[in-house]
Design a protein around this motif. Structure first.
Motif, short mmCIF file in Angstrom:
data_model
loop_
_atom_site.label_atom_id
_atom_site.label_comp_id
_atom_site.label_asym_id
_atom_site.label_seq_id
_atom_site.Cartn_x
_atom_site.Cartn_y
_atom_site.Cartn_z
N ARG A 51 -6.85 3.42 3.89
CA ARG A 51 -7.51 2.90 5.19
C ARG A 51 -6.54 2.89 6.24
O ARG A 51 -5.43 2.58 5.91
N ASP A 52 -6.75 3.39 7.28
CA ASP A 52 -5.74 3.71 8.12
C ASP A 52 -4.90 2.55 8.54
O ASP A 52 -3.81 2.50 8.65
N ASP A 53 -5.65 1.36 8.62
CA ASP A 53 -5.05 0.05 9.01
C ASP A 53 -3.89 -0.33 7.93
O ASP A 53 -3.22 -1.08 8.30
#
Ligand code: ATP
Ligand code: ZN
Length: 285
Positions: A51-53
């Motif tokens: 996930r990008d986060d």
């Protein structure tokens, strides 16, 4: 042999372009559908799909050595990593928006208002810099519906075209941050890993330079050669060969994307014929 671990977004707006960038560097790996990690066949790199986060944190911790992430996510995360380079895709802006029907004279109008966002840190910084006292409601998704359900009087969210705002009856009033995808690096990369990163960067740069340039081939009457060549700055001196046609030569050069059409028009009116433009795959100089 040592390998470098690259974290990219598993599924989302940065995924396709991140994979494209890897592919353009002639790095290939097995079909990775549904997998968390895969190793390339032909380059010492492993790709982690996240996930990008989570990417800035994993790069800070060294779970991944490098990563591709939006600058908005990177800055909001406040993780200690190095920004290696901007990548020129995933462009967007972080903006404050309010309901369309509400009058707005300037940023002071936000005083005392509640603003919903998934970017509290970036928003806080902007409000503080502008001496605005507003309440920040941190929510993790569907920020754009917050005003219509009475959760907040404004929002601060990512905008690229503005159509999401429009369909939620909002108008953009302040742009607080502009973003694009960036390559980040762990602060304590080993020398061996840095060497692999340099190789990866070398390939990336060659592809990027190639995209900004085109190969040009044209025929020119000899008396116009000098004028035409002066219009073709190229990387070095162009190649000129005589044609079978008496008094004519063929000119080969590299031309930049910038002012491209203008240059072509000038070259044509200077007397060039049979102008052929071709894409360049890699460019090394
Ligand atoms: P994940 O499931 O990985 O957490 P996400 O939903 O948080 O995904 P995406 O919507 O895929 O994230 O966006 C990823 C990044 O793409 C954004 O953080 C931003 O940097 C960039 N981006 C570019 N254009 C847009 C856009 N129109 N809307 C949202 N993000 C954009
Ligand atoms: Zn995300």
């Amino acid at each position: 042999m040592e390998k470098i671990k690259l974290a990219i977004q598993k599924k989302g707006r940065l995924s396709e372009k991140s994979l494209e960038l890897i592919d353009e560097c002639d790095i290939s790996f097995p079909n990775s559908a549904g997998r968390l990690m895969t190793a390339a066949y032909d380059f010492p790199i492993e790709i982690l799909f996240l996930r990008d986060d989570d990417i800035p944190g994993y790069v800070e911790d060294g779970v991944a050595d490098i990563g591709i992430v939006g600058e908005n996510v990177l800055v909001e995360s406040a993780k200690e990593v190095d920004l290696v380079t901007k990548l020129g895709f995933g462009r967007c802006r972080l903006s404050i928006a309010i309901p369309r029907g509400v009058a707005y004279q300037g940023i002071a109008d936000l005083n005392g208002k509640a603003i919903a966002t998934s970017y509290p840190r970036l928003l806080r910084k902007y409000l503080t810099e502008n001496q605005v006292h507003a309440e920040i409601h941190e929510i993790s998704g569907s920020v754009e519906i917050a005003p219509s359900i009475g959760l907040a009087e404004g929002i601060c969210d990512i905008v690229s075209t503005g159509s999401t705002l429009l369909s939620n009856g909002l108008k953009e009033v302040e742009q607080i941050f502009s973003s694009e995808a960036v390559l980040i690096r762990n602060k304590n990369l080993s020398a061996a890993k840095q060497e692999i990163l340099d190789k990866f960067m070398f390939r990336m740069t060659s592809v990027r330079k190639a995209k900004k340039n085109k190969y040009i081939l044209l025929n020119a009457p000899n008396e116009k050669l000098e004028e035409i060549i002066s219009l073709l700055p190229g990387l070095s001196s162009p190649t000129v060969q005589s044609l079978a046609r008496e008094g004519w030569s063929s000119v080969h050069s590299v031309i930049q994307d910038q002012d491209f059409w203008e240059k072509i028009e000038q070259i044509k009116s200077a007397g060039a014929e049979g102008i052929l433009i071709m894409p360049i795959e890699k460019l090394i100089y």
